[in-house]
Scaffold this motif. Structure first.
Motif, short mmCIF file in Angstrom:
data_model
loop_
_atom_site.label_atom_id
_atom_site.label_comp_id
_atom_site.label_asym_id
_atom_site.label_seq_id
_atom_site.Cartn_x
_atom_site.Cartn_y
_atom_site.Cartn_z
N SER B 137 -22.07 95.54 1.09
CA SER B 137 -22.28 94.47 0.13
C SER B 137 -23.37 94.80 -0.88
O SER B 137 -23.32 94.37 -2.02
N ALA B 138 -24.37 95.55 -0.47
CA ALA B 138 -25.48 95.82 -1.39
C ALA B 138 -25.02 96.73 -2.53
O ALA B 138 -25.44 96.58 -3.67
N ALA B 139 -24.12 97.64 -2.19
CA ALA B 139 -23.70 98.61 -3.19
C ALA B 139 -22.56 98.08 -4.07
O ALA B 139 -22.30 98.63 -5.13
N HIS B 140 -21.89 97.04 -3.59
CA HIS B 140 -20.70 96.60 -4.31
C HIS B 140 -20.84 95.16 -4.77
O HIS B 140 -21.08 94.26 -3.97
N PRO B 141 -20.67 94.92 -6.04
CA PRO B 141 -20.84 93.57 -6.54
C PRO B 141 -19.81 92.59 -6.02
O PRO B 141 -20.00 91.38 -6.04
N ALA B 142 -18.70 93.11 -5.56
CA ALA B 142 -17.64 92.20 -5.08
C ALA B 142 -17.99 91.58 -3.74
O ALA B 142 -17.33 90.66 -3.29
N GLY B 143 -19.05 92.07 -3.07
CA GLY B 143 -19.46 91.49 -1.80
C GLY B 143 -18.81 92.17 -0.62
O GLY B 143 -18.16 93.20 -0.75
N GLU B 144 -18.99 91.56 0.55
CA GLU B 144 -18.48 92.17 1.78
C GLU B 144 -16.97 92.01 1.90
O GLU B 144 -16.41 91.03 1.41
N LEU B 145 -16.38 92.95 2.59
CA LEU B 145 -14.95 92.85 2.88
C LEU B 145 -14.77 91.74 3.91
O LEU B 145 -15.35 91.79 5.00
N ALA B 146 -14.02 90.73 3.57
CA ALA B 146 -13.87 89.58 4.47
C ALA B 146 -12.47 89.00 4.33
O ALA B 146 -11.84 89.12 3.28
N PRO B 147 -11.99 88.36 5.39
CA PRO B 147 -10.65 87.75 5.32
C PRO B 147 -10.73 86.28 4.91
O PRO B 147 -11.74 85.62 5.09
N THR B 148 -9.62 85.78 4.37
CA THR B 148 -9.48 84.33 4.15
C THR B 148 -8.98 83.73 5.47
O THR B 148 -8.48 84.46 6.34
N PRO B 149 -9.09 82.42 5.65
CA PRO B 149 -8.57 81.82 6.89
C PRO B 149 -7.08 82.12 7.03
O PRO B 149 -6.34 82.13 6.04
N PRO B 150 -6.62 82.34 8.27
CA PRO B 150 -5.20 82.68 8.45
C PRO B 150 -4.28 81.50 8.16
O PRO B 150 -4.65 80.35 8.35
N ARG B 151 -3.09 81.84 7.70
CA ARG B 151 -2.02 80.84 7.51
C ARG B 151 -0.82 81.26 8.35
O ARG B 151 -0.51 82.44 8.45
N PHE B 152 -0.15 80.27 8.91
CA PHE B 152 0.99 80.54 9.79
C PHE B 152 2.30 80.41 9.01
O PHE B 152 2.48 79.48 8.23
N PHE B 153 3.21 81.34 9.25
CA PHE B 153 4.54 81.28 8.65
C PHE B 153 5.61 81.50 9.71
O PHE B 153 5.39 82.27 10.65
N HIS B 154 6.70 80.81 9.57
CA HIS B 154 7.88 81.10 10.40
C HIS B 154 8.98 81.43 9.41
O HIS B 154 9.49 80.54 8.72
N GLU B 155 9.33 82.70 9.30
CA GLU B 155 10.04 83.14 8.11
C GLU B 155 10.98 84.32 8.42
O GLU B 155 10.82 84.99 9.44
N PHE B 156 11.94 84.54 7.55
CA PHE B 156 12.76 85.75 7.66
C PHE B 156 11.86 86.96 7.41
O PHE B 156 11.04 86.96 6.47
N ALA B 157 12.05 88.00 8.20
CA ALA B 157 11.19 89.19 8.07
C ALA B 157 11.27 89.77 6.66
O ALA B 157 10.25 90.13 6.06
N GLY B 158 12.48 89.85 6.11
CA GLY B 158 12.65 90.43 4.78
C GLY B 158 11.95 89.61 3.70
O GLY B 158 11.34 90.16 2.78
N SER B 159 12.03 88.28 3.80
CA SER B 159 11.39 87.42 2.81
C SER B 159 9.87 87.54 2.90
O SER B 159 9.18 87.61 1.88
N LEU B 160 9.37 87.56 4.13
CA LEU B 160 7.92 87.65 4.33
C LEU B 160 7.36 88.94 3.72
O LEU B 160 6.36 88.93 3.00
N LEU B 161 8.05 90.03 3.98
CA LEU B 161 7.59 91.31 3.43
C LEU B 161 7.71 91.35 1.91
O LEU B 161 6.86 91.93 1.23
N GLU B 162 8.75 90.72 1.41
CA GLU B 162 8.92 90.66 -0.05
C GLU B 162 7.72 89.98 -0.70
O GLU B 162 7.18 90.45 -1.69
#
Lengths: 169, 217
Positions: B137-162
Motif C-alpha cells: 500500500s505504501a508504494a502504490h497509490p491504489a492502496g492494498e489489494l482487497a476483495p469486495t464482499p462476496p455475492r452469490f449466484f446460481h447460474e449457468f456455467a457458460g453465462s457466469l464465465l461470459e
C-alpha cells in the motif's frame, strides 16, 4: 422411437461464433451479457444464430463472430450461401441476452462490462434496422443468463433461465 | 495490449501458488479438515475455450464472486456444482454429506463466508509476493489489494464465465483465467470446487509490465 441416426442434431454455438442450420438440426447457445441474434427464413426454413460478444469491431477482422457489425453480415452471407440465393426481404430476427449480472458488483473487472449488455442490444438493433430485418421478439436485459434453443423448422425460440420455467419467444 | 509470455505466465503461476498455499491453510482451519488447493496452469485461451472452464456451459453452478480492488482489478470466483456446494454446507454444519438439498439463506451465507475466507487468504498471500511495482500500500497509490464482499449466484456455467471474462474480452482476443481445484481429505470426490482468478484487462497489462521486471518475491 426414432433411430439415433434420425434424431435431430443440436448444434451448440460458442461465444463469438455463428452457425447456420436447417431441419432437423436445431441451434442452441448460452448467453450472459452477449446477445444471441436469431435469423430465420420462414419459407426456406433455414435459420442462423450469432453469439455476439461486443458491439463494434473497430476494424478488427480476425474474429468476425465476436462483434455485432461483423457477425450479422457474416451470418447473413453464410445463410445466403447455403440457401443459394439472396435473403433480402425474407429474414426475420429474434433477440435474446444482453444481461448485466454484475450491476451492483465489483468496481474492477465488471465495471466496464456492466453496460456491455445494453450496448450489444443497441448495436444489434441498429444493424438489423439498417438491413431492414424486422425483429419479431426480444428477450433482453435482466441480471441472469439464458439458455437459448432455436428450431429452424418452426422459427420457435425457447429460453430457459436458471431456476425458471422455459418460455417461448 | 500484449499477452503474457511463457516466462511471465510461469512467474505469475509461482505467485499464485503462494496464494493457493495461504488459502489451503485458511480453508483447512475453517472446515476442520485437510484441504489442498491445486493450482492449474496459467493459460490464455480463446473465449470459446474459456467459456467451458467450468464444464459444459449449460451446467447449473453455484458461485460466489468477489471483485478485486487496489493494485489489481478483476474477480475471484469460487464455483461449485450444486451437489458439491451443498456438501460444503453439510461439512460446515457437521452433518452427513447429502443432507442439504437446496440453496436457502443459510446455505448461501455459508458459501459466501467460505469464499470470503478462501479469497482473503488467497489475496493476502498474493499481495505479499506480487512484484514490488504492484504490491504494498505504501508504494502504490491504489492502496492494498482487497476483495469486495462476496455475492452469490446460481447460474449457468457458460453465462457466469461470459460475465466474468467480459472485461478482458473488451481488449483481447484471448483471455487469461487461472483455475484452481480442491482436494479434500475425508469428503472424497463429491467436493468438486473450482476457484477462478480472472484479472481485468488493465491488471493484465500491469502484471505483464511488472513481471517483465522479474522482481517477484
Amino acid at each position: 422411437m426414432p433411430l439415433e441416426s434420425e434424431a435431430p442434431l443440436v448444434v451448440s454455438v460458442a461465444i463469438g461464433r455463428w452457425a447456420v442450420a436447417s431441419p432437423p438440426s436445431r441451434l442452441r447457445t448460452l448467453l450472459g451479457s452477449c446477445v444471441g441474434v436469431v435469423l430465420h427464413d420462414r419459407s426456406a426454413k433455414w435459420g442462423g444464430l450469432a453469439h455476439v460478444v461486443l458491439p463494434d469491431s473497430r476494424g478488427a477482422v480476425d474474429q468476425p463472430g465476436k462483434y455485432a457489425d461483423t457477425a450479422i453480415p457474416g451470418l447473413i452471407a453464410e445463410m445466403e450461401q447455403v440457401m443459394r440465393g439472396k435473403s433480402a426481404g425474407r429474414l426475420v430476427a429474434k433477440l435474446a441476452g444482453g444481461a448485466s449480472m454484475f450491476q451492483t458488483g465489483p468496481p474492477g473487472a465488471a465495471a466496464a462490462a456492466r453496460n456491455i449488455g445494453r450496448m450489444n442490444q443497441e448495436a444489434v438493433e441498429a444493424i438489423l434496422d439498417a438491413l431492414r430485418i424486422p425483429i419479431l421478439s426480444r428477450d433482453l436485459g435482466g441480471e441472469g443468463g439464458r439458455n437459448l434453443h432455436f428450431d429452424p423448422a418452426t422459427g420457435r425460440v425457447q429460453i430457459r433461465s436458471p431456476g425458471g420455467a422455459e418460455r417461448e419467444m | 495490449m500484449s499477452l503474457l509470455s511463457e516466462v511471465q505466465r510461469r512467474m505469475l503461476r509461482t505467485i499464485l501458488g503462494r496464494g493457493a498455499e495461504g488459502a489451503s491453510q485458511a480453508l483447512s482451519r475453517w472446515l476442520g479438515q485437510e484441504v489442498r488447493l491445486v493450482l492449474g496452469e496459467v493459460e490464455q485461451v480463446e473465449l470459446a475455450a474459456a467459456a467451458e472452464a467450468l464444464g459444459p456451459p449449460e451446467t447449473l453452478v453455484a458461485a460466489c464472486l468477489m471483485g478485486l480492488t487496489g493494485p489489481l482489478g478483476g474477480s475471484i470466483l469460487l464455483c461449485f456444482e450444486d451437489r458439491a456446494g451443498l456438501a460444503l454446507v453439510d461439512i460446515l454444519l457437521g452433518q452427513p454429506v447429502g443432507t442439504t438439498t437446496e440453496w436457502g439463506e443459510v446455505e448461501r451465507s455459508a458459501a459466501m463466508e467460505t469464499t470470503n475466507i478462501v479469497g482473503c487468504a488467497y489475496l493476502n498471500a498474493l499481495a505479499a509476493h506480487l512484484p514490488s511495482s504492484l504490491g504494498g500500500s505504501a508504494a502504490h497509490p491504489a492502496g492494498e489489494l482487497a476483495p469486495t464482499p462476496p455475492r452469490f449466484f446460481h447460474e449457468f456455467a457458460g453465462s457466469l464465465l461470459e460475465f466474468a471474462m467480459m472485461d478482458q474480452a473488451l481488449e483481447l482476443g484471448r483471455v487469461l483465467l487461472v483455475k484452481t481445484t480442491f482436494e479434500v481429505g475425508d469428503a472424497g470426490p463429491g467436493l468438486d470446487w473450482t476457484l477462478l482468478f480472472v484479472p481485468d484487462a488493465p491488471s493484465l497489462a500491469a502484471l505483464a509490465s511488472a513481471l517483465s521486471d522479474g522482481d517477484a518475491t
